[in-house]
Design an enzyme around this catalytic site. Sequence first.
Site, PDB file in Angstrom:
ATOM      1  N   LYS A 116     101.373  -4.526  -8.926  1.00 42.09           N
ATOM      2  CA  LYS A 116     100.173  -4.340  -8.106  1.00 42.09           C
ATOM      3  C   LYS A 116      99.834  -5.521  -7.212  1.00 42.09           C
ATOM      4  O   LYS A 116      99.314  -5.340  -6.117  1.00 42.09           O
ATOM      5  CB  LYS A 116      98.999  -3.988  -9.002  1.00 42.09           C
ATOM      6  CG  LYS A 116      99.185  -2.617  -9.620  1.00 42.09           C
ATOM      7  CD  LYS A 116      97.947  -2.176 -10.319  1.00 42.09           C
ATOM      8  CE  LYS A 116      97.997  -0.684 -10.492  1.00 42.09           C
ATOM      9  NZ  LYS A 116      96.669  -0.138 -10.687  1.00 42.09           N
ATOM     10  N   HIS A 208      87.686   8.021  -3.716  1.00 41.56           N
ATOM     11  CA  HIS A 208      89.122   7.758  -3.777  1.00 41.56           C
ATOM     12  C   HIS A 208      89.766   8.644  -2.711  1.00 41.56           C
ATOM     13  O   HIS A 208      89.740   9.861  -2.815  1.00 41.56           O
ATOM     14  CB  HIS A 208      89.665   8.098  -5.170  1.00 41.56           C
ATOM     15  CG  HIS A 208      91.158   8.016  -5.271  1.00 41.56           C
ATOM     16  ND1 HIS A 208      91.808   7.122  -6.094  1.00 41.56           N
ATOM     17  CD2 HIS A 208      92.147   8.712  -4.640  1.00 41.56           C
ATOM     18  CE1 HIS A 208      93.119   7.274  -5.968  1.00 41.56           C
ATOM     19  NE2 HIS A 208      93.344   8.237  -5.100  1.00 41.56           N
ATOM     20  N   GLU A 275      96.947   4.723  -1.748  1.00 42.65           N
ATOM     21  CA  GLU A 275      95.628   5.030  -2.290  1.00 42.65           C
ATOM     22  C   GLU A 275      94.598   3.997  -1.846  1.00 42.65           C
ATOM     23  O   GLU A 275      94.858   2.791  -1.894  1.00 42.65           O
ATOM     24  CB  GLU A 275      95.686   5.063  -3.820  1.00 42.65           C
ATOM     25  CG  GLU A 275      96.623   6.148  -4.343  1.00 42.65           C
ATOM     26  CD  GLU A 275      96.483   6.402  -5.839  1.00 42.65           C
ATOM     27  OE1 GLU A 275      96.788   7.516  -6.269  1.00 42.65           O
ATOM     28  OE2 GLU A 275      96.064   5.484  -6.577  1.00 42.65           O
ATOM     29  N   ASN A 289     101.836   4.834  -4.517  1.00 41.15           N
ATOM     30  CA  ASN A 289     102.718   5.565  -5.424  1.00 41.15           C
ATOM     31  C   ASN A 289     103.949   5.987  -4.642  1.00 41.15           C
ATOM     32  O   ASN A 289     103.852   6.683  -3.632  1.00 41.15           O
ATOM     33  CB  ASN A 289     102.009   6.776  -6.019  1.00 41.15           C
ATOM     34  CG  ASN A 289     100.926   6.345  -6.991  1.00 41.15           C
ATOM     35  OD1 ASN A 289     101.110   5.428  -7.772  1.00 41.15           O
ATOM     36  ND2 ASN A 289      99.777   6.994  -6.918  1.00 41.15           N
ATOM     37  N   ARG A 291     106.356   8.090  -4.983  1.00 37.42           N
ATOM     38  CA  ARG A 291     106.904   9.328  -5.561  1.00 37.42           C
ATOM     39  C   ARG A 291     106.058  10.512  -5.120  1.00 37.42           C
ATOM     40  O   ARG A 291     105.015  10.337  -4.485  1.00 37.42           O
ATOM     41  CB  ARG A 291     106.843   9.222  -7.084  1.00 37.42           C
ATOM     42  CG  ARG A 291     105.409   8.947  -7.544  1.00 37.42           C
ATOM     43  CD  ARG A 291     105.203   9.080  -9.022  1.00 37.42           C
ATOM     44  NE  ARG A 291     103.919   8.536  -9.423  1.00 37.42           N
ATOM     45  CZ  ARG A 291     102.759   9.164  -9.373  1.00 37.42           C
ATOM     46  NH1 ARG A 291     102.696  10.404  -8.905  1.00 37.42           N
ATOM     47  NH2 ARG A 291     101.636   8.588  -9.769  1.00 37.42           N
ATOM     48  N   VAL A 294     101.075  14.703  -8.294  1.00 29.98           N
ATOM     49  CA  VAL A 294     100.610  15.964  -8.883  1.00 29.98           C
ATOM     50  C   VAL A 294      99.879  16.804  -7.827  1.00 29.98           C
ATOM     51  O   VAL A 294     100.056  18.019  -7.741  1.00 29.98           O
ATOM     52  CB  VAL A 294      99.654  15.673 -10.070  1.00 29.98           C
ATOM     53  CG1 VAL A 294      99.123  16.964 -10.667  1.00 29.98           C
ATOM     54  CG2 VAL A 294     100.334  14.828 -11.131  1.00 29.98           C
TER      55      VAL A 294
HETATM   56  P1  ADP Z   1      95.982   3.042 -11.982  1.00 30.11           P
HETATM   57  O1  ADP Z   1      97.292   2.603 -11.405  1.00 30.11           O
HETATM   58  O2  ADP Z   1      95.819   2.633 -13.406  1.00 30.11           O
HETATM   59  O3  ADP Z   1      95.681   4.477 -11.724  1.00 30.11           O
HETATM   60  P2  ADP Z   1      94.295   2.192  -9.712  1.00 30.11           P
HETATM   61  O4  ADP Z   1      94.331   0.821  -9.173  1.00 30.11           O
HETATM   62  O5  ADP Z   1      94.943   3.264  -8.909  1.00 30.11           O
HETATM   63  O6  ADP Z   1      94.867   2.163 -11.218  1.00 30.11           O
HETATM   64  O7  ADP Z   1      92.802   2.595  -9.981  1.00 30.11           O
HETATM   65  C1  ADP Z   1      92.480   3.811 -10.603  1.00 30.11           C
HETATM   66  C2  ADP Z   1      91.017   4.112 -10.432  1.00 30.11           C
HETATM   67  O8  ADP Z   1      90.208   3.020 -10.959  1.00 30.11           O
HETATM   68  C3  ADP Z   1      90.546   4.280  -9.009  1.00 30.11           C
HETATM   69  O9  ADP Z   1      90.776   5.584  -8.524  1.00 30.11           O
HETATM   70  C4  ADP Z   1      89.076   3.972  -9.174  1.00 30.11           C
HETATM   71  O10 ADP Z   1      88.428   5.068  -9.771  1.00 30.11           O
HETATM   72  C5  ADP Z   1      89.054   2.830 -10.160  1.00 30.11           C
HETATM   73  N1  ADP Z   1      89.101   1.510  -9.490  1.00 30.11           N
HETATM   74  C6  ADP Z   1      90.210   0.768  -9.235  1.00 30.11           C
HETATM   75  N2  ADP Z   1      89.911  -0.367  -8.558  1.00 30.11           N
HETATM   76  C7  ADP Z   1      88.571  -0.372  -8.383  1.00 30.11           C
HETATM   77  C8  ADP Z   1      87.622  -1.265  -7.715  1.00 30.11           C
HETATM   78  N3  ADP Z   1      88.019  -2.404  -7.130  1.00 30.11           N
HETATM   79  N4  ADP Z   1      86.311  -0.924  -7.735  1.00 30.11           N
HETATM   80  C9  ADP Z   1      85.895   0.232  -8.323  1.00 30.11           C
HETATM   81  N5  ADP Z   1      86.722   1.099  -8.941  1.00 30.11           N
HETATM   82  C10 ADP Z   1      88.035   0.826  -8.980  1.00 30.11           C
END
Ligand code: ADP
Length: 447
Positions: A116, A208, A275, A289, A291, A294
Amino acid sequence: MFDKILIANRGEIALRVLRACRELGIQTVAVHSTADAEAMHVRLADESVCIGPPPARDSYLNIPAIVSACEITGAEAVHPGYGFLSENARFAEILTEHGLKFIGPSAEHIRIMGDKITAKLTAKALGIPVVPGSDGGVSELGEARRIARDIGYPVIIKATAGGGGRGMKVARNEAELEVAIATAQTEAKAAFGNGDVYLEKYLEKPRHIEIQVLGDGKGNAVHLGERDCSLQRRHQKVWEEALSPALNAEQRDIIGNRVAAAMRELAYEGVGTIEFLYENGEFYFIEMNTRLQVEHPVTEAITGLDLVQEQIRVASGAELPYAQSDITLSGHAIECRINAENPTTFAPSPGRVDGVHFPGGLGTRVDSALYAGYRIPPYYDSLIGKLIVSGKTRTECMMRLKRALGEFVVSGVETTIPLFQQLLAEPDIIDGHYDIHWLEHFLARNA
Ligand code: ADP
């Protein structure tokens, strides 16, 4: 074009890939664990190979068994679906070493985006807006305090190797920071074998929103609009829609074109999703991502493209036959992820499916590997199907969804269908007014 593809997955996504292959005239090889011997993807494939016992680490993650299955059957390429080996750079490399094609991006691109921190730095360098935070891993409390003070509380502590919404902790002030970091490190170490964490500004009410991209690895890439996946439970998506009720055409063009330009610069191959969290008109990159996702069918519904066929075409060496100006986004689509779970407690509900009736009709798609008499094994995730509705407008989709959910019958196990029926009665959902916390609040109120 390939003659034969091995599908290294199970469930609805294995069927999804199989259907794309069949329409392209490509032979299919299914692989399965002993628990899935009777599964629909095995029944429908041209050939199948058992690759191990029920636990995924011994079967669907068993790289030597999958490579052997390719050699035995003469498959030339592997489609990894999502989950399992789909973002495993080493798997992509091993396939290449065996003269097999991994249907997806290069191992290098998977690796960059799989970490990340590297992903965030790469995105920043490509001109994609990112969430303010530490530029790298944070291991020392003093440093974490300085960064948190700098970006302002609340902050979120995330695992570098994270995924599936695990290993994230929020700290609202300095007192909470110390505990949050320690907990996040311990959880990350346990879940991913890597305790490295980093810091980000915690956004309070974001949506999101993710952009779908497609590239041919030769410097051509397009974006296919966005999906709004704000309705989440435990950071897992539950409902996805395209386009987002929160964006207008101008905002879409700006972020979409920026992302597509970045993918051209990377010479990215295959499908991918960038994302973002979106708050007060600003986009903040969270991850990519590398790939198929879903929720890809909602994008298929508004573009008319078969994303799996597109993946296979570019993997076989074809150039993208269209430019951004050839892509039109029309209508609206919504996907509900239906799980075999209690709709209130979300406790898994594996077991025998006594009967199934899928909804049909105009603008109604069900991607599922269920059949009457099928036994849902307890070893894998509880997704049993996806209902995707599409129509000219969001309002039309909402009516269609209500109609289709009413026709959807799965007996013998519990499903989350009633949750979606409840959601359709909520004014915020009807109006499209929701952020990433909306569903958790709703569930807490109704618990
Ligand atoms: P993962 O790879 O575990 O899915 P992500 O980085 O994509 O993690 O984050 C998943 C979810 O976590 C996001 O869709 C959001 O709901 C929440 N999230 C992640 N980063 C933040 C942030 N900086 N502030 C608020 N919510 C967050």
